[in-house]
Design a protein around this motif. Sequence first.
Motif, PDB file in Angstrom:
ATOM      1  N   LEU A  17     120.227  61.738  42.138  1.00 44.16           N
ATOM      2  CA  LEU A  17     119.408  61.726  41.049  1.00 44.16           C
ATOM      3  C   LEU A  17     118.125  61.707  42.063  1.00 44.16           C
ATOM      4  O   LEU A  17     116.844  62.334  41.934  1.00 44.16           O
ATOM      5  N   GLY A  18     117.780  61.017  43.112  1.00 44.36           N
ATOM      6  CA  GLY A  18     116.654  60.637  44.235  1.00 44.36           C
ATOM      7  C   GLY A  18     116.637  62.252  44.781  1.00 44.36           C
ATOM      8  O   GLY A  18     115.319  62.713  44.804  1.00 44.36           O
ATOM      9  N   MET A  19     117.370  63.059  44.920  1.00 43.55           N
ATOM     10  CA  MET A  19     116.985  64.427  45.398  1.00 43.55           C
ATOM     11  C   MET A  19     116.341  65.478  44.334  1.00 43.55           C
ATOM     12  O   MET A  19     115.715  65.692  44.522  1.00 43.55           O
ATOM     13  N   ARG A  20     116.979  65.147  43.040  1.00 39.67           N
ATOM     14  CA  ARG A  20     116.273  65.990  42.060  1.00 39.67           C
ATOM     15  C   ARG A  20     114.882  65.428  41.711  1.00 39.67           C
ATOM     16  O   ARG A  20     113.948  66.292  41.050  1.00 39.67           O
ATOM     17  N   LEU A  21     114.447  64.209  42.189  1.00 36.42           N
ATOM     18  CA  LEU A  21     113.195  63.544  41.835  1.00 36.42           C
ATOM     19  C   LEU A  21     112.407  63.673  42.919  1.00 36.42           C
ATOM     20  O   LEU A  21     111.223  63.337  42.808  1.00 36.42           O
ATOM     21  N   GLY A  22     112.665  64.484  43.937  1.00 36.49           N
ATOM     22  CA  GLY A  22     112.179  64.504  45.293  1.00 36.49           C
ATOM     23  C   GLY A  22     111.744  63.081  45.977  1.00 36.49           C
ATOM     24  O   GLY A  22     110.701  63.173  46.711  1.00 36.49           O
ATOM     25  N   LEU A  23     112.764  62.001  45.809  1.00 32.96           N
ATOM     26  CA  LEU A  23     112.586  60.809  46.391  1.00 32.96           C
ATOM     27  C   LEU A  23     113.526  60.592  47.522  1.00 32.96           C
ATOM     28  O   LEU A  23     114.684  60.912  47.238  1.00 32.96           O
ATOM     29  N   CYS A  68     106.988  56.481  49.122  1.00 32.88           N
ATOM     30  CA  CYS A  68     106.315  57.581  48.990  1.00 32.88           C
ATOM     31  C   CYS A  68     105.448  57.917  50.320  1.00 32.88           C
ATOM     32  O   CYS A  68     104.464  56.950  50.712  1.00 32.88           O
ATOM     33  N   ALA A  69     105.501  59.167  50.844  1.00 33.01           N
ATOM     34  CA  ALA A  69     104.782  59.338  51.813  1.00 33.01           C
ATOM     35  C   ALA A  69     103.091  59.668  51.643  1.00 33.01           C
ATOM     36  O   ALA A  69     103.025  59.764  50.451  1.00 33.01           O
ATOM     37  N   GLN A  70     102.382  59.516  52.584  1.00 31.30           N
ATOM     38  CA  GLN A  70     100.958  59.297  52.435  1.00 31.30           C
ATOM     39  C   GLN A  70     100.771  60.521  51.585  1.00 31.30           C
ATOM     40  O   GLN A  70     101.049  61.754  52.113  1.00 31.30           O
ATOM     41  N   GLY A  71      99.939  60.890  50.568  1.00 28.37           N
ATOM     42  CA  GLY A  71      99.399  61.836  49.958  1.00 28.37           C
ATOM     43  C   GLY A  71     100.397  62.252  48.926  1.00 28.37           C
ATOM     44  O   GLY A  71     100.174  63.215  47.998  1.00 28.37           O
ATOM     45  N   GLN A  72     101.609  61.601  48.622  1.00 27.43           N
ATOM     46  CA  GLN A  72     102.853  62.061  47.921  1.00 27.43           C
ATOM     47  C   GLN A  72     103.098  60.959  46.702  1.00 27.43           C
ATOM     48  O   GLN A  72     103.972  60.835  46.090  1.00 27.43           O
ATOM     49  N   THR A  73     102.196  59.968  46.655  1.00 28.18           N
ATOM     50  CA  THR A  73     102.026  58.959  45.722  1.00 28.18           C
ATOM     51  C   THR A  73     102.029  59.263  44.187  1.00 28.18           C
ATOM     52  O   THR A  73     101.338  60.425  44.043  1.00 28.18           O
ATOM     53  N   PHE A  74     102.424  58.544  43.372  1.00 32.93           N
ATOM     54  CA  PHE A  74     102.213  58.958  41.936  1.00 32.93           C
ATOM     55  C   PHE A  74     100.769  58.090  41.650  1.00 32.93           C
ATOM     56  O   PHE A  74     100.666  56.966  41.632  1.00 32.93           O
ATOM     57  N   GLU A  75      99.902  58.986  41.015  1.00 30.28           N
ATOM     58  CA  GLU A  75      98.531  58.139  40.416  1.00 30.28           C
ATOM     59  C   GLU A  75      98.850  57.274  39.488  1.00 30.28           C
ATOM     60  O   GLU A  75      98.173  56.294  39.663  1.00 30.28           O
ATOM     61  N   SER A  76      99.798  57.324  38.681  1.00 27.43           N
ATOM     62  CA  SER A  76     100.380  56.300  37.678  1.00 27.43           C
ATOM     63  C   SER A  76     101.773  56.552  37.247  1.00 27.43           C
ATOM     64  O   SER A  76     102.481  57.432  37.485  1.00 27.43           O
ATOM     65  N   SER A  77     102.394  55.519  36.518  1.00 30.12           N
ATOM     66  CA  SER A  77     103.776  55.459  36.014  1.00 30.12           C
ATOM     67  C   SER A  77     103.887  56.734  35.084  1.00 30.12           C
ATOM     68  O   SER A  77     104.915  57.183  35.273  1.00 30.12           O
ATOM     69  N   ALA A  78     102.730  56.929  34.203  1.00 32.23           N
ATOM     70  CA  ALA A  78     102.687  58.157  33.379  1.00 32.23           C
ATOM     71  C   ALA A  78     103.143  59.478  34.057  1.00 32.23           C
ATOM     72  O   ALA A  78     103.877  60.396  33.579  1.00 32.23           O
ATOM     73  N   VAL A  79     102.464  59.582  35.262  1.00 24.21           N
ATOM     74  CA  VAL A  79     102.791  60.879  36.147  1.00 24.21           C
ATOM     75  C   VAL A  79     104.100  60.781  36.601  1.00 24.21           C
ATOM     76  O   VAL A  79     104.721  61.817  36.523  1.00 24.21           O
ATOM     77  N   LEU A  80     104.503  59.675  37.131  1.00 24.60           N
ATOM     78  CA  LEU A  80     105.963  59.651  37.461  1.00 24.60           C
ATOM     79  C   LEU A  80     106.828  59.888  36.340  1.00 24.60           C
ATOM     80  O   LEU A  80     108.075  60.754  36.532  1.00 24.60           O
ATOM     81  N   ALA A  81     106.578  59.373  35.260  1.00 25.40           N
ATOM     82  CA  ALA A  81     107.491  59.583  34.001  1.00 25.40           C
ATOM     83  C   ALA A  81     107.554  61.092  33.638  1.00 25.40           C
ATOM     84  O   ALA A  81     108.668  61.531  33.271  1.00 25.40           O
ATOM     85  N   HIS A  82     106.328  61.532  33.622  1.00 24.52           N
ATOM     86  CA  HIS A  82     106.560  63.357  33.472  1.00 24.52           C
ATOM     87  C   HIS A  82     107.283  63.876  34.373  1.00 24.52           C
ATOM     88  O   HIS A  82     108.137  64.929  34.017  1.00 24.52           O
ATOM     89  N   GLN A  83     107.187  63.808  35.569  1.00 20.38           N
ATOM     90  CA  GLN A  83     108.072  64.213  36.645  1.00 20.38           C
ATOM     91  C   GLN A  83     109.365  64.116  36.271  1.00 20.38           C
ATOM     92  O   GLN A  83     110.154  64.856  36.493  1.00 20.38           O
ATOM     93  N   VAL A  84     109.960  62.730  36.148  1.00 16.65           N
ATOM     94  CA  VAL A  84     111.293  62.530  35.637  1.00 16.65           C
ATOM     95  C   VAL A  84     111.714  63.191  34.473  1.00 16.65           C
ATOM     96  O   VAL A  84     112.752  63.911  34.562  1.00 16.65           O
ATOM     97  N   GLY A  85     110.931  63.229  33.537  1.00 17.60           N
ATOM     98  CA  GLY A  85     111.233  63.918  32.211  1.00 17.60           C
ATOM     99  C   GLY A  85     111.504  65.318  32.460  1.00 17.60           C
ATOM    100  O   GLY A  85     112.472  66.079  31.964  1.00 17.60           O
ATOM    101  N   GLN A  86     110.490  66.282  33.461  1.00 17.22           N
ATOM    102  CA  GLN A  86     110.943  67.290  33.747  1.00 17.22           C
ATOM    103  C   GLN A  86     112.218  67.651  34.408  1.00 17.22           C
ATOM    104  O   GLN A  86     112.923  68.641  34.238  1.00 17.22           O
ATOM    105  N   ALA A  87     112.348  66.903  35.112  1.00 15.15           N
ATOM    106  CA  ALA A  87     113.551  67.125  36.091  1.00 15.15           C
ATOM    107  C   ALA A  87     114.743  66.733  35.200  1.00 15.15           C
ATOM    108  O   ALA A  87     115.833  67.396  35.512  1.00 15.15           O
ATOM    109  N   LEU A  88     114.888  65.801  34.417  1.00 11.40           N
ATOM    110  CA  LEU A  88     116.300  65.647  33.663  1.00 11.40           C
ATOM    111  C   LEU A  88     116.234  66.058  32.264  1.00 11.40           C
ATOM    112  O   LEU A  88     117.235  66.141  31.419  1.00 11.40           O
ATOM    113  N   GLY A  89     115.159  66.796  31.821  1.00 12.09           N
ATOM    114  CA  GLY A  89     115.260  67.348  30.485  1.00 12.09           C
ATOM    115  C   GLY A  89     115.110  66.482  29.510  1.00 12.09           C
ATOM    116  O   GLY A  89     115.460  66.854  28.262  1.00 12.09           O
ATOM    117  N   ARG A  90     114.507  65.305  29.824  1.00 12.99           N
ATOM    118  CA  ARG A  90     114.799  64.199  28.487  1.00 12.99           C
ATOM    119  C   ARG A  90     113.263  63.112  28.977  1.00 12.99           C
ATOM    120  O   ARG A  90     113.116  63.014  29.875  1.00 12.99           O
TER     121      ARG A  90
END
Length: 256
Positions: free
Chosen positions: A117-123, A140-162
Amino acid sequence: MSTTSVTRQNLLSACNTLLQPERFKDYGPNGLQVEGRAEVRHVVSGVTASLAFIEAAIAAKADAILVHHGLFWRGQDGSVTGWMKQRLKLLLAHDINVLAYHLPLDAHATLGNNAQLGMRLGLVGAPLFGEQNLGWLATCAQGQTFESSAVLAHQVGQALGRTPVLLAGDGRTIRHVAWCTGGAQGYFEAAIAAGADAFITGEISEPQAHIARETGVAFLACGHHATERYGAPAVAAQVAEQLGLTHQFIDIDNPA
């Protein structure tokens, strides 16, 4: 199908060597749960040994199935009736081996559910918290943080299709992401203690919503099945390649 075959014991030994089930305290048996035919050529992997999955494995001419959730669940009374009878009846009639690995398959450092799961989320993280050290944490490495939990949730949703269920926390930038696949909502407080800004798992129960609101740490419930689709096929593919067998992953959709 493969013309190469190995014994059931060779397949079991290869899986046990890889996953080391003896290291884990679990609620059900890890390893061979149902003994089928002695020779194995074709392995079918999946998340859960449900009736639908068993029927699909039979259609795929499986000699053995490898799953994360086997026939045994916490709190079962052991009776072979109803759904258990139906599953066993098919497995025994078609002489199919069932290999199931619960916590060992969650925990493997590269092929397990958490690593995959971490690999698919780029973590890029490591196991650091929770029961038997199953929870993972990534900084998260410098410059690769998520601006908010909503941004993280969007990335997770894209990766998992849900689309995840999101308790957004206090709006902080997400620098430290913790995760544990499946029904690990009870690890939320341990993730917070480990320094997480957000915690990803499969399910949410009533207490976690309040904890997220009161601590400001985001909680993402992304689906038990959705977060655990990756470990079983990764393990089965590696073992099949090692032994010269054929392998097929069958995903039976589950909204949970």
